[in-house]
Write a protein that holds these residues in place. Sequence first.
Motif, PDB file in Angstrom:
ATOM      1  N   ASP A 170     -29.392 -87.100  -0.631  1.00  0.00           N
ATOM      2  CA  ASP A 170     -29.250 -85.907  -0.019  1.00  0.00           C
ATOM      3  C   ASP A 170     -27.848 -86.180   0.642  1.00  0.00           C
ATOM      4  O   ASP A 170     -27.079 -85.174   0.663  1.00  0.00           O
ATOM      5  CB  ASP A 170     -30.081 -85.321   1.052  1.00  0.00           C
ATOM      6  N   GLU A 171     -27.800 -87.012   1.546  1.00  0.00           N
ATOM      7  CA  GLU A 171     -26.482 -87.414   2.135  1.00  0.00           C
ATOM      8  C   GLU A 171     -25.218 -87.756   0.801  1.00  0.00           C
ATOM      9  O   GLU A 171     -24.298 -87.315   1.373  1.00  0.00           O
ATOM     10  CB  GLU A 171     -26.771 -88.716   3.279  1.00  0.00           C
ATOM     11  N   LEU A 172     -25.723 -88.563   0.067  1.00  0.00           N
ATOM     12  CA  LEU A 172     -24.830 -88.947  -0.977  1.00  0.00           C
ATOM     13  C   LEU A 172     -24.188 -87.867  -1.592  1.00  0.00           C
ATOM     14  O   LEU A 172     -23.162 -87.575  -1.628  1.00  0.00           O
ATOM     15  CB  LEU A 172     -25.580 -89.835  -1.962  1.00  0.00           C
ATOM     16  N   THR A 173     -24.968 -86.871  -2.075  1.00  0.00           N
ATOM     17  CA  THR A 173     -24.463 -85.698  -2.684  1.00  0.00           C
ATOM     18  C   THR A 173     -23.683 -84.922  -1.788  1.00  0.00           C
ATOM     19  O   THR A 173     -22.608 -84.267  -2.186  1.00  0.00           O
ATOM     20  CB  THR A 173     -25.488 -84.957  -3.464  1.00  0.00           C
ATOM     21  N   GLY A 174     -24.138 -84.857  -0.549  1.00  0.00           N
ATOM     22  CA  GLY A 174     -23.374 -83.804   0.271  1.00  0.00           C
ATOM     23  C   GLY A 174     -21.823 -84.350   0.272  1.00  0.00           C
ATOM     24  O   GLY A 174     -21.016 -83.657   0.452  1.00  0.00           O
ATOM     25  N   VAL A 175     -21.651 -85.610   0.562  1.00  0.00           N
ATOM     26  CA  VAL A 175     -20.427 -86.232   0.812  1.00  0.00           C
ATOM     27  C   VAL A 175     -19.448 -86.124  -0.626  1.00  0.00           C
ATOM     28  O   VAL A 175     -18.150 -85.717  -0.564  1.00  0.00           O
ATOM     29  CB  VAL A 175     -20.379 -87.580   1.337  1.00  0.00           C
ATOM     30  N   MET A 176     -20.316 -86.277  -1.661  1.00  0.00           N
ATOM     31  CA  MET A 176     -19.532 -86.218  -2.867  1.00  0.00           C
ATOM     32  C   MET A 176     -19.210 -84.649  -3.128  1.00  0.00           C
ATOM     33  O   MET A 176     -17.838 -84.265  -3.604  1.00  0.00           O
ATOM     34  CB  MET A 176     -20.353 -86.732  -3.967  1.00  0.00           C
ATOM     35  N   GLN A 177     -20.093 -83.656  -2.642  1.00  0.00           N
ATOM     36  CA  GLN A 177     -19.671 -82.331  -3.034  1.00  0.00           C
ATOM     37  C   GLN A 177     -18.540 -81.768  -2.395  1.00  0.00           C
ATOM     38  O   GLN A 177     -17.513 -81.413  -2.980  1.00  0.00           O
ATOM     39  CB  GLN A 177     -20.764 -81.427  -2.786  1.00  0.00           C
TER      40      GLN A 177
END
Length: 425
Positions: A387-394
């Motif tokens: 969830d954290e990973l996809t947040g920074v990528m988005q």
Amino acid sequence: MRTALAVVAVVVAAGCAEPRHDPESDGTGPITFVDSSDSSAGQRIADLVEQWNARSSSREQVTFVRMPTATDAYRAQLTSRAQDLAAGRGGQYQSQCYDVVTLDVVWTAEFADAGFLEPLDPAEFDAGFDGDRFLPSAVESVRAGGRTWAVPWRADAGLLYYRADVLAREGLEPPRTWEELAAQARAVAPKHGLAGYVGQFQQFEGLVVNALEAVWAHGGDARDLASPQAKAGVRMLAEGVEQGWIPREALDYSEQEGLREFREGRVLFMRNWPYTRQLFAAPDSPVRDGFAVTALPGVDARPGVSALGGWNLAVSRCSTRQATARAFIRFLTSEASQRELAEQAGFPPTLRSLYQEPELNARLPHLGVLRASVENARNRPQSKRYDELTGVMQRALHNALRNPRSVDAELDRLAADVEDVLSER
């Protein structure tokens, strides 16, 4: 910053360290099954539940709970339920347990780390679920930390939809490379009053999927987004927006907005999931007789690559009826059940054998394209902090698409952030 589910892991470790098995039970009994799906797919899945209930004893009936269509909302509700159960809230533990849950392919590591899932013994997966039946990419998505946590069920892979009638009038074949797609989007689409290409570029998980597909097509990797290849993939999309062959409005598109634009006959090319084919082929579809589907484009001789999507089936650790839960999963992942979902709801199977059935190929002429796309698909990085990973990528990817001159700086920073999350620091 930690994900909500990572925080739950601490709670679950204390409140649900061991499965809540009933020592007097044989593991059978009524169970609850929860899934997130749209209304059409939900009805097909409800039909399968009814089939199970009709053939099963009154002791092993399944209650189907439909959750929100939006993936983030569904995940949030599963997380909340895990917290409540671990903390002993909500009355009787069993009455609150979802025995069988569907998990997005990117959730495996998170939910396993949180202690929410019952792992499958390797021998059980290989023998009890006949693990060799499944496509390798689908099997990879159910494993984390050296263990198997779920069973592959509904696969998904990105496809390129195009206006076959328009390309035929121009004497053109569908594009096999991004360069060809961009050229046709620039030259052909305006002649016919169409937008060139749309995908899912809103700041949500779909953006990560679309961007990684461009990165992989250019030879890049999700774990090295500062590489020239990765930057080339993202820059291509950003420059497409700047040049106009990707309409700027598409930066706010999820699956539904792109689907609407293509179905209404306003777009030449669209990237979307397989289920949309059913909608375009419907009797009331304006493009019913004018569209076709093919694999995503590649670069030079390199074929295109899709991100693997889809849903897997897992047994909740709180379940006291795990024998019934496992039997129900075997039913849902059977050839008959997956064939029904493929034909009636457009879900690509996770079973190798169905892609080889002559009768099914005759009824679904795009099945060969589906098979190639699913077999060639890649998994997004696994992380218990996804969830954290996809947040920074988005955030970084959306900024880059809005401003092509920021691509290098955004991806340099993003590469460091991704490394930090994946290293679990």
